[in-house]
Each structure stands twice: as structure tokens, then as C-alpha cells.
Design a protein around this motif. Structure first.
Motif, PDB file in Angstrom:
ATOM      1  N   ILE A 118      73.691  29.980  49.674  1.00 39.59           N
ATOM      2  CA  ILE A 118      73.114  30.591  48.371  1.00 39.59           C
ATOM      3  C   ILE A 118      74.343  31.791  48.209  1.00 39.59           C
ATOM      4  CG2 ILE A 118      71.742  32.542  47.527  1.00 39.59           C
ATOM      5  CD1 ILE A 118      69.862  30.745  49.242  1.00 39.59           C
ATOM      6  N   GLY A 119      74.098  33.412  48.665  1.00 33.79           N
ATOM      7  CA  GLY A 119      75.212  34.038  48.899  1.00 33.79           C
ATOM      8  C   GLY A 119      76.739  33.652  48.095  1.00 33.79           C
ATOM      9  N   LEU A 120      76.667  32.059  48.815  1.00 33.50           N
ATOM     10  CA  LEU A 120      78.227  31.699  48.041  1.00 33.50           C
ATOM     11  C   LEU A 120      78.008  31.137  46.740  1.00 33.50           C
ATOM     12  CD1 LEU A 120      80.566  30.141  51.010  1.00 33.50           C
ATOM     13  CD2 LEU A 120      80.565  32.496  50.059  1.00 33.50           C
ATOM     14  N   PHE A 121      76.753  30.742  46.302  1.00 31.23           N
ATOM     15  CA  PHE A 121      76.662  30.415  45.019  1.00 31.23           C
ATOM     16  C   PHE A 121      76.528  31.271  43.768  1.00 31.23           C
ATOM     17  CE2 PHE A 121      74.744  25.952  46.741  1.00 31.23           C
ATOM     18  CZ  PHE A 121      75.961  25.536  46.826  1.00 31.23           C
ATOM     19  N   TRP A 122      75.983  32.296  44.625  1.00 32.50           N
ATOM     20  CA  TRP A 122      75.757  33.302  43.622  1.00 32.50           C
ATOM     21  C   TRP A 122      76.513  33.816  43.393  1.00 32.50           C
ATOM     22  CZ3 TRP A 122      76.334  38.628  44.218  1.00 32.50           C
ATOM     23  CH2 TRP A 122      75.796  39.570  43.261  1.00 32.50           C
ATOM     24  N   LEU A 123      77.851  34.385  44.265  1.00 34.89           N
ATOM     25  CA  LEU A 123      79.328  35.022  44.108  1.00 34.89           C
ATOM     26  C   LEU A 123      79.606  33.860  43.297  1.00 34.89           C
ATOM     27  CD1 LEU A 123      80.333  36.044  47.684  1.00 34.89           C
ATOM     28  CD2 LEU A 123      79.875  37.122  45.666  1.00 34.89           C
ATOM     29  N   SER A 124      79.921  32.023  43.330  1.00 33.03           N
ATOM     30  CA  SER A 124      80.660  31.871  42.253  1.00 33.03           C
ATOM     31  C   SER A 124      80.011  31.913  40.975  1.00 33.03           C
ATOM     32  CB  SER A 124      80.540  30.092  43.040  1.00 33.03           C
ATOM     33  OG  SER A 124      80.891  29.506  41.969  1.00 33.03           O
ATOM     34  N   HIS A 125      78.856  31.682  40.576  1.00 34.91           N
ATOM     35  CA  HIS A 125      77.546  31.695  39.725  1.00 34.91           C
ATOM     36  C   HIS A 125      78.576  33.444  38.812  1.00 34.91           C
ATOM     37  CE1 HIS A 125      74.735  32.738  36.920  1.00 34.91           C
ATOM     38  NE2 HIS A 125      74.348  30.831  36.868  1.00 34.91           N
ATOM     39  N   ALA A 144      85.741  25.868  39.477  1.00 34.81           N
ATOM     40  CA  ALA A 144      84.882  23.942  39.374  1.00 34.81           C
ATOM     41  C   ALA A 144      85.775  23.648  40.495  1.00 34.81           C
ATOM     42  CB  ALA A 144      85.992  23.556  38.531  1.00 34.81           C
ATOM     43  N   ILE A 145      86.603  23.379  41.606  1.00 29.66           N
ATOM     44  CA  ILE A 145      87.045  22.353  42.337  1.00 29.66           C
ATOM     45  C   ILE A 145      86.557  23.221  44.156  1.00 29.66           C
ATOM     46  CG2 ILE A 145      88.697  22.789  43.919  1.00 29.66           C
ATOM     47  CD1 ILE A 145      91.139  22.410  42.130  1.00 29.66           C
ATOM     48  N   HIS A 146      86.552  24.582  44.097  1.00 30.79           N
ATOM     49  CA  HIS A 146      85.411  25.190  44.591  1.00 30.79           C
ATOM     50  C   HIS A 146      83.858  24.985  44.887  1.00 30.79           C
ATOM     51  CE1 HIS A 146      82.239  28.190  46.089  1.00 30.79           C
ATOM     52  NE2 HIS A 146      83.263  27.670  47.735  1.00 30.79           N
ATOM     53  N   SER A 147      83.300  24.408  43.835  1.00 28.15           N
ATOM     54  CA  SER A 147      82.062  23.569  43.569  1.00 28.15           C
ATOM     55  C   SER A 147      81.555  22.000  44.019  1.00 28.15           C
ATOM     56  CB  SER A 147      81.716  24.141  42.554  1.00 28.15           C
ATOM     57  OG  SER A 147      81.101  25.839  42.060  1.00 28.15           O
ATOM     58  N   ALA A 148      82.819  21.439  43.528  1.00 25.96           N
ATOM     59  CA  ALA A 148      83.016  20.474  43.505  1.00 25.96           C
ATOM     60  C   ALA A 148      83.101  20.320  44.784  1.00 25.96           C
ATOM     61  CB  ALA A 148      83.978  19.267  43.235  1.00 25.96           C
ATOM     62  N   ALA A 149      83.904  20.921  46.110  1.00 26.62           N
ATOM     63  CA  ALA A 149      84.332  20.800  46.939  1.00 26.62           C
ATOM     64  C   ALA A 149      82.539  21.171  47.782  1.00 26.62           C
ATOM     65  CB  ALA A 149      85.060  21.644  47.193  1.00 26.62           C
ATOM     66  N   ALA A 150      81.848  21.908  47.975  1.00 26.96           N
ATOM     67  CA  ALA A 150      80.242  21.932  48.415  1.00 26.96           C
ATOM     68  C   ALA A 150      79.764  20.643  47.943  1.00 26.96           C
ATOM     69  CB  ALA A 150      80.067  22.853  46.999  1.00 26.96           C
ATOM     70  N   VAL A 151      79.804  19.680  47.138  1.00 29.13           N
ATOM     71  CA  VAL A 151      79.291  18.478  47.091  1.00 29.13           C
ATOM     72  C   VAL A 151      79.849  17.186  47.912  1.00 29.13           C
ATOM     73  CG1 VAL A 151      79.060  16.055  45.902  1.00 29.13           C
ATOM     74  CG2 VAL A 151      79.535  18.894  44.237  1.00 29.13           C
ATOM     75  N   VAL A 152      80.962  17.386  48.481  1.00 30.35           N
ATOM     76  CA  VAL A 152      81.769  16.451  49.407  1.00 30.35           C
ATOM     77  C   VAL A 152      81.389  17.410  50.525  1.00 30.35           C
ATOM     78  CG1 VAL A 152      83.997  15.955  50.030  1.00 30.35           C
ATOM     79  CG2 VAL A 152      83.592  16.229  47.823  1.00 30.35           C
ATOM     80  N   VAL A 153      81.187  18.172  50.244  1.00 30.73           N
ATOM     81  CA  VAL A 153      80.826  19.078  52.326  1.00 30.73           C
ATOM     82  C   VAL A 153      79.074  18.239  52.598  1.00 30.73           C
ATOM     83  CG1 VAL A 153      80.391  20.356  54.113  1.00 30.73           C
ATOM     84  CG2 VAL A 153      82.618  21.066  52.450  1.00 30.73           C
ATOM     85  N   PHE A 154      78.710  18.716  51.188  1.00 29.98           N
ATOM     86  CA  PHE A 154      77.669  18.480  52.030  1.00 29.98           C
ATOM     87  C   PHE A 154      76.880  17.302  51.576  1.00 29.98           C
ATOM     88  CE2 PHE A 154      77.204  23.079  52.251  1.00 29.98           C
ATOM     89  CZ  PHE A 154      75.964  23.542  53.358  1.00 29.98           C
ATOM     90  N   GLY A 155      77.285  16.391  50.146  1.00 28.94           N
ATOM     91  CA  GLY A 155      76.951  14.911  50.195  1.00 28.94           C
ATOM     92  C   GLY A 155      77.491  14.025  51.015  1.00 28.94           C
ATOM     93  N   GLY A 156      79.063  14.397  51.763  1.00 27.29           N
ATOM     94  CA  GLY A 156      79.274  13.238  52.907  1.00 27.29           C
ATOM     95  C   GLY A 156      78.632  14.021  54.285  1.00 27.29           C
ATOM     96  N   SER A 157      77.934  14.750  54.382  1.00 27.98           N
ATOM     97  CA  SER A 157      77.341  14.909  55.847  1.00 27.98           C
ATOM     98  C   SER A 157      75.755  14.115  55.261  1.00 27.98           C
ATOM     99  CB  SER A 157      76.870  16.331  56.059  1.00 27.98           C
ATOM    100  OG  SER A 157      76.335  16.831  55.088  1.00 27.98           O
ATOM    101  N   ILE A 158      75.904  13.056  54.514  1.00 27.19           N
ATOM    102  CA  ILE A 158      74.145  12.601  54.807  1.00 27.19           C
ATOM    103  C   ILE A 158      73.776  10.748  55.815  1.00 27.19           C
ATOM    104  CG2 ILE A 158      72.201  11.616  52.961  1.00 27.19           C
ATOM    105  CD1 ILE A 158      73.412  13.401  51.282  1.00 27.19           C
ATOM    106  N   PRO A 159      75.691  10.809  55.410  1.00 32.54           N
ATOM    107  CA  PRO A 159      75.793   9.499  55.452  1.00 32.54           C
ATOM    108  C   PRO A 159      75.991   9.347  57.279  1.00 32.54           C
ATOM    109  CG  PRO A 159      77.813   9.580  54.606  1.00 32.54           C
ATOM    110  CD  PRO A 159      76.784  10.604  54.402  1.00 32.54           C
ATOM    111  N   VAL A 160      76.543  10.897  57.999  1.00 32.16           N
ATOM    112  CA  VAL A 160      77.351  10.964  58.772  1.00 32.16           C
ATOM    113  C   VAL A 160      75.383  11.245  59.837  1.00 32.16           C
ATOM    114  CG1 VAL A 160      78.257  12.927  60.606  1.00 32.16           C
ATOM    115  CG2 VAL A 160      78.821  12.274  58.745  1.00 32.16           C
ATOM    116  N   ALA A 161      74.876  12.125  58.936  1.00 38.85           N
ATOM    117  CA  ALA A 161      73.354  12.476  59.652  1.00 38.85           C
ATOM    118  C   ALA A 161      72.046  10.923  60.036  1.00 38.85           C
ATOM    119  CB  ALA A 161      73.073  13.428  58.950  1.00 38.85           C
ATOM    120  N   PHE A 162      72.688  10.211  60.146  1.00 44.01           N
ATOM    121  CA  PHE A 162      72.293   8.452  60.273  1.00 44.01           C
ATOM    122  C   PHE A 162      72.619   8.384  61.228  1.00 44.01           C
ATOM    123  CE2 PHE A 162      71.030   9.255  55.771  1.00 44.01           C
ATOM    124  CZ  PHE A 162      69.670   8.401  55.834  1.00 44.01           C
ATOM    125  N   VAL A 163      74.178   9.049  61.884  1.00 42.39           N
ATOM    126  CA  VAL A 163      74.351   8.455  63.286  1.00 42.39           C
ATOM    127  C   VAL A 163      75.074   9.310  64.300  1.00 42.39           C
ATOM    128  CG1 VAL A 163      77.010   7.330  64.008  1.00 42.39           C
ATOM    129  CG2 VAL A 163      76.598   7.031  62.294  1.00 42.39           C
TER     130      VAL A 163
END
Length: 216
Positions: A68-75, A160-179
Motif C-alpha cells: 500500500i505504501g508503494l502504491f501511495w508513493l507512486s500515486h 508507468a513501468i514500475h506499475s506495470a511491473a507490479a502487474v507482472v510480479v503479482f499476476g505472474g504469481s497466480i499460476p505459480v500458486a497452483f503449483v
């Protein structure tokens, strides 16, 4: 844009920023609401409850505090470039706050069921959606120079790249969670790492470039 419209736009920008700060503050405060131990425990039971239940929940709360703190700083960084707002930016800003308000719930869910694939997927999806909406705000502002104090600056692309990278990190972890839910959670450590890299890039860019006044 005439003077009256300009003043109205600045006013709405200030109100959105103040409202956003309030939502962030409440979301952070609510992280601790669900953490507690039953009354009347013996010393041995209390130690077990703290070790088995409270410590994992505090660890997840600390993670969400950082997120949340990182989102706030970016915002705040994004709004530092603005001189005005419009209806689309206001709508994007309000929509962005919706998943922020859900984070205390998914944090509590993850703290109690950290080894559950369902809990990990819910949390990662929550953060991923938040990052998608923040990325959309950066992209919209970059494409709308009339809202900016200066001409679009290279540092905005870094945001913008930082925010998009968060999409990749957390979005990419979703399929990993099933393993492996544990490995999926370890993937999230990439988010603060990206933030550190971005901070170094920002310092380098500030030393090598100064924004030109926007004349559009």
C-alpha cells in the motif's frame, strides 16, 4: 481552458488527492483490526497462538503495508506532475481506490490461510488489479499533456513501468500458486526490488535531465 474551468479542475484535483490519502490511511489502519488472540489462554497456549497465528498474520500485514505504501508513493508521484484533472482521470482515480479498500480483507484471508492456493490467488489478484488501474492512470496522464505542469518527462515512463511491473510480479504469481503457494509468495519479493531499481533510475534521470515548461 478558461480561468473558471482551470480553478474548478485544480479544485477537483485537490479533493481527489485528499480523498485518496484518506482511503490509503484507512486501509493501512484496518490491516491490524483482524489480528488478535483469544482471551484466557495459558502461558503455553499463548506462546503457541502467537507463534502459529499472530506472527504469520503480522508478516502478511507488514507485506501489505509495504505494498500500500508503494502504491501511495507512486500515486503521489503521478499527481506531482499534474496541474489539472478531467472527468476521466477522476473516474480512474476513484476506480483505483476500489481494490485498495479490499486489501485489508485479502490480507486477513492470506494471514489465516497462507498455505491455501485460494488465499494466495485472491491476494495476488487484488494487488494485480490495483496495479493495472494505477498503470492505466499513468498511461492516461502521459497521453494527455494538457493535464501536466510540464511536457511529458522520461521519469513518467519509469513510473508507468514500475506499475506495470507490479502487474507482472503479482499476476505472474497466480499460476505459480497452483503449483506452490509458498513459491508464489516468494515471487512477490520482486515488487520492492523493482521499487529500489526505479529509485536509482529516478536519481540518475534527475541528474541528467530537467523538465521543460509545457507550452501546449
Amino acid at each position: 481552458m478558461d480561468l473558471e474551468d482551470d480553478e474548478r479542475s485544480m479544485s477537483s484535483l485537490g479533493r481527489l488527492l485528499a480523498f485518496t490519502d484518506g482511503v490509503f490511511a484507512i486501509a493501512i489502519t484496518l490491516l491490524m483490526v483482524g489480528i488478535g488472540v483469544p482471551r484466557g489462554l495459558s502461558t503455553a497456549d499463548l506462546s503457541k497462538a502467537l507463534h502459529d497465528d499472530v506472527v504469520p498474520e503480522l508478516a502478511i500485514a507488514a507485506l501489505t503495508f509495504a505494498v500500500i505504501g508503494l502504491f501511495w508513493l507512486s500515486h503521489r508521484s503521478l499527481f506531482g506532475y499534474l496541474q489539472a484533472s478531467d472527468s476521466r482521470l477522476l473516474l480512474l482515480g476513484l476506480t483505483f481506490l476500489a481494490p485498495i479498500t479490499v486489501l485489508p480483507f485479502t490480507t486477513e484471508l492470506l494471514g489465516r490461510y497462507g498455505q491455501s492456493t485460494t488465499a494466495v490467488v485472491w491476494y495476488a489478484s487484488n494487488v494485480c488489479v490495483t496495479a493495472v488501474l494505477e498503470t492505466a492512470m499513468w498511461a492516461y496522464v502521459i497521453r494527455t499533456p494538457k493535464l501536466l505542469r510540464y511536457a511529458p518527462h522520461p521519469l513518467m515512463r519509469v513510473g508507468a513501468i514500475h506499475s506495470a511491473a507490479a502487474v507482472v510480479v503479482f499476476g505472474g504469481s497466480i499460476p505459480v500458486a497452483f503449483v506452490s503457494p509458498t513459491v508464489a509468495q516468494l515471487c512477490w519479493l520482486g515488487f520492492p526490488a523493482i521499487r529500489l531499481v526505479r529509485s536509482r533510475i529516478r536519481r540518475t534521470e534527475r541528474q541528467s535531465a530537467r523538465p521543460e515548461p509545457h507550452r501546449g
